[in-house]
Design a protein around this motif. Structure first.
Motif, short mmCIF file in Angstrom:
data_model
loop_
_atom_site.label_atom_id
_atom_site.label_comp_id
_atom_site.label_asym_id
_atom_site.label_seq_id
_atom_site.Cartn_x
_atom_site.Cartn_y
_atom_site.Cartn_z
N VAL A 271 0.84 -1.19 -0.10
CA VAL A 271 -0.04 0.07 -0.15
C VAL A 271 0.90 1.32 -0.06
O VAL A 271 1.65 1.35 0.98
CB VAL A 271 -0.91 0.11 1.14
N TYR A 272 0.71 2.12 -1.01
CA TYR A 272 1.70 3.23 -1.14
C TYR A 272 1.01 4.53 -0.56
O TYR A 272 -0.29 4.75 -0.94
CB TYR A 272 1.93 3.67 -2.69
N LEU A 273 1.48 4.93 0.55
CA LEU A 273 0.93 6.24 1.27
C LEU A 273 1.34 7.46 0.39
O LEU A 273 2.47 7.96 0.53
CB LEU A 273 1.35 6.22 2.50
N THR A 274 0.48 8.16 -0.12
CA THR A 274 0.73 9.43 -1.00
C THR A 274 -0.36 10.62 -0.69
O THR A 274 -1.38 9.99 -0.52
CB THR A 274 0.73 9.08 -2.59
N PRO A 275 0.10 11.80 -0.35
CA PRO A 275 -1.10 12.64 -0.35
C PRO A 275 -1.81 13.19 -1.52
O PRO A 275 -2.54 13.90 -1.28
CB PRO A 275 -0.27 13.86 0.33
N HIS A 276 -1.55 12.63 -2.44
CA HIS A 276 -2.27 12.93 -3.67
C HIS A 276 -3.36 12.24 -4.14
O HIS A 276 -4.09 12.46 -5.07
CB HIS A 276 -1.27 13.07 -4.95
N CYS A 277 -3.62 10.86 -3.63
CA CYS A 277 -4.70 10.11 -3.82
C CYS A 277 -6.03 10.59 -3.01
O CYS A 277 -5.91 11.52 -2.27
CB CYS A 277 -4.34 8.73 -3.48
N ARG A 278 -7.25 10.03 -3.34
CA ARG A 278 -8.34 10.35 -2.85
C ARG A 278 -8.86 9.42 -1.63
O ARG A 278 -9.93 9.92 -1.16
CB ARG A 278 -9.52 10.69 -3.81
N GLU A 279 -8.39 8.39 -1.48
CA GLU A 279 -8.72 7.40 -0.65
C GLU A 279 -7.95 7.45 0.78
O GLU A 279 -6.76 7.35 0.77
CB GLU A 279 -8.61 5.99 -1.15
N ASP A 280 -8.74 7.85 1.91
CA ASP A 280 -8.29 7.87 3.09
C ASP A 280 -7.97 6.57 3.70
O ASP A 280 -8.59 5.45 3.67
CB ASP A 280 -9.19 8.64 4.22
N LEU A 281 -6.82 6.50 4.57
CA LEU A 281 -6.37 5.13 5.44
C LEU A 281 -7.32 5.11 6.53
O LEU A 281 -7.09 5.86 7.50
CB LEU A 281 -5.00 5.22 5.72
N VAL A 282 -8.22 4.41 6.70
CA VAL A 282 -9.36 4.34 7.78
C VAL A 282 -8.75 3.81 8.88
O VAL A 282 -8.72 4.24 10.19
CB VAL A 282 -10.65 3.68 7.38
N LYS A 283 -8.14 2.58 8.81
CA LYS A 283 -7.63 1.87 9.85
C LYS A 283 -6.39 1.14 9.63
O LYS A 283 -6.11 0.83 8.24
CB LYS A 283 -8.71 0.72 10.49
N TYR A 284 -5.45 0.74 10.40
CA TYR A 284 -4.25 0.20 10.18
C TYR A 284 -4.28 -1.45 10.10
O TYR A 284 -4.99 -2.09 10.99
CB TYR A 284 -3.19 0.49 11.21
N ASN A 285 -3.96 -2.11 9.13
CA ASN A 285 -3.83 -3.37 8.81
C ASN A 285 -2.52 -3.93 8.98
O ASN A 285 -1.85 -3.64 8.16
CB ASN A 285 -4.38 -3.69 7.55
N PRO A 286 -2.23 -4.93 9.92
CA PRO A 286 -0.82 -5.25 10.05
C PRO A 286 -0.41 -6.24 8.93
O PRO A 286 0.91 -6.70 8.82
CB PRO A 286 -0.91 -6.09 11.45
N ASP A 287 -1.45 -6.70 8.34
CA ASP A 287 -0.87 -7.75 7.09
C ASP A 287 -0.28 -6.88 5.97
O ASP A 287 0.06 -7.51 5.15
CB ASP A 287 -2.06 -8.64 6.88
#
Length: 442
Positions: A271-287
């Motif tokens: 999962v690439y964390l980028t500020p330019h996308c529109r989808e928020d990271l709702v919760k942390y997934n350890p997998d």
């Protein structure tokens, strides 16, 4: 004419075509079409000229120019200017000096290195003085112990406490990172943005990578950090080696890879964390394995991480900053790499975004408690002003009454003498009248 143009080089051919189009547009009276150019994707003229000069420069010319610059620095140092000695300069210093286009920029860089040299010499003198003080104190303690036959209790004497050295803490934290490599969730720092950063931005990125490693190591439950796409001869990695000299040692718990993360981990977990996308990271997934782009974009604000994630076909997400924080006016939403690591560490531990986003600098957001307190003070000030009873109705009445009134009440004394219309001033009567008054008083 066409044959002559084809014989020219491509750049000359393009310039000739553009000049001909401009001449035709001037004859017809039409304006040439304007082409949109992104200023952030273009190199500056100074850097472009330096790059063009460096590409056409041979090794002999470069060595000759380097000797001239070394002679320049040596003469300036002997003249007593703010220039360090030639022995202080390292190879990366001369490489950066060769890219500077003007003499004034070199003088500024010399002054910067001179400050570093002065600071190191000051620290060296302080260290020698501390060593002398410690030796003198130890001599006094040994003399006191030889004269005293009793047991002395306390620190550095007979004590029930054990002294823990810094090397012991360092080994313990490294051992914790070794356990994290086996059991902890993984996280990736993408170091493939060297070509999009200037030398200063690359040094900033290297410092943030060092702080990310230190913050992760000092945490109770660290990540298994992986530095992927690392160019060991690049600007960022060279700066990082100066911060962590043992980073490439096999016994040091730091994962540095020259391969891409798609070759090391399953693609469906990335999962690439980028500020330019529109989808928020709702919760942390350890997998999942989260990727953070190791880039400092003070000049280039293009969505490079978004483009790379789309090109590799990876999932994307961004931190829910707008949902939990109220950003102040004029503050950018960019976070440093060590702040991102701290946010993800707290999110992995607590699962609460309010707790994790406390690592966002307070200067970037609006404090709601302070804002409500300011509004409360403003309302109280308005209430106190409304309680002040000021009569203004009589000030809006007739002109004759307004001359006899004040802001709070009507005066009880006699009205002020007014000017009478049609009364002319006579100088002879005015003087005689004063004389008569003085005679009557006498």
């Amino acid at each position: 004419m066409l044959k002559n143009l084809l014989r020219l080089r491509p750049s000359t051919y393009i310039n000739a075509i553009s000049a001909r189009r401009l001449a035709l547009s001037e004859k017809t009276g039409e304006n040439p079409p304007k082409k949109h150019v992104n200023p952030f994707s273009q190199v500056t003229p100074a850097s472009a000229s330096v790059a063009e000069y460096g590409s056409s420069e041979t090794t002999e010319e470069r060595d000759k120019r380097l000797k001239v610059l070394q002679l320049e620095a040596d003469i300036a140092h002997q003249e007593g200017r703010r220039v360090p000695a030639v022995d202080f300069f390292k190879d990366h210093h001369w490489q950066y000096i060769l890219t500077l286009p003007t003499k004034s920029s070199r003088i500024k860089y010399y002054a910067y290195l001179w400050q570093i040299e002065m600071k190191r010499e000051s620290e060296k003198r302080k260290k020698e003085q501390r060593a002398l003080d410690t030796e003198r104190r130890l001599v006094e303690v040994r003399k006191e112990r030889a004269e005293n036959n009793h047991i002395i209790y306390g620190l550095a004497h007979t004590s029930m406490f054990l002294r823990i050295y810094d090397t012991t803490i360092n080994h313990w934290q490294n051992n914790r990172l070794t356990r994290a490599m086996q059991f902890a969730p993984k996280m990736v720092l993408d170091c493939s943005y060297d070509q999009h950063m200037t030398i200063r931005e690359a040094s900033y990125a290297a410092k943030q990578l060092m702080l990310s490693f230190a913050e992760n190591r000092s945490n109770d439950e660290p990540f298994d950090l992986h530095y992927c796409n690392a160019d060991l001869g690049g600007k960022c990695m060279e700066s990082l080696k100066r911060y962590i000299p043992t980073m490439l040692n096999p016994e040091f718990p730091m994962n540095v890879h020259t391969q891409c993360f798609t070759q090391l981990f399953p693609k469906e977990q990335l999962v690439y964390l980028t500020p330019h996308c529109r989808e928020d990271l709702v919760k942390y997934n350890p997998d999942d394995i989260y990727i953070v782009g190791a880039m400092v974009d003070t000049v280039n604000n293009e969505p490079l991480s978004l483009a790379k994630a789309k090109r590799l076909g990876l999932r994307m997400a961004r931190l829910p900053l707008d949902r939990y924080l109220q950003w102040g006016s004029g503050s950018g939403k960019s976070l440093t790499l060590n702040q991102m690591i701290n946010i993800m560490l707290d999110m992995k531990k607590t699962g609460d975004w309010n707790t994790a986003l406390k690592h966002v600098p307070r200067r970037k957001i609006v404090d709601l408690n302070q804002q409500t307190e300011q509004e409360r003070n403003r309302r109280a000030l308005g209430t106190r002003a409304s309680k002040l009873n000021v009569r203004i109705d009589h000030l809006l009445s007739f002109e004759q009454e307004r001359r006899q009134a004040t802001a709070f009440a009507r005066p009880n004394q006699k009205p002020i003498r007014e000017h009478k219309d049609g009364l002319e001033f006579q100088l002879d009567k005015w003087a005689t009248g004063k004389q008569k008054k003085n005679q009557n008083q006498n």
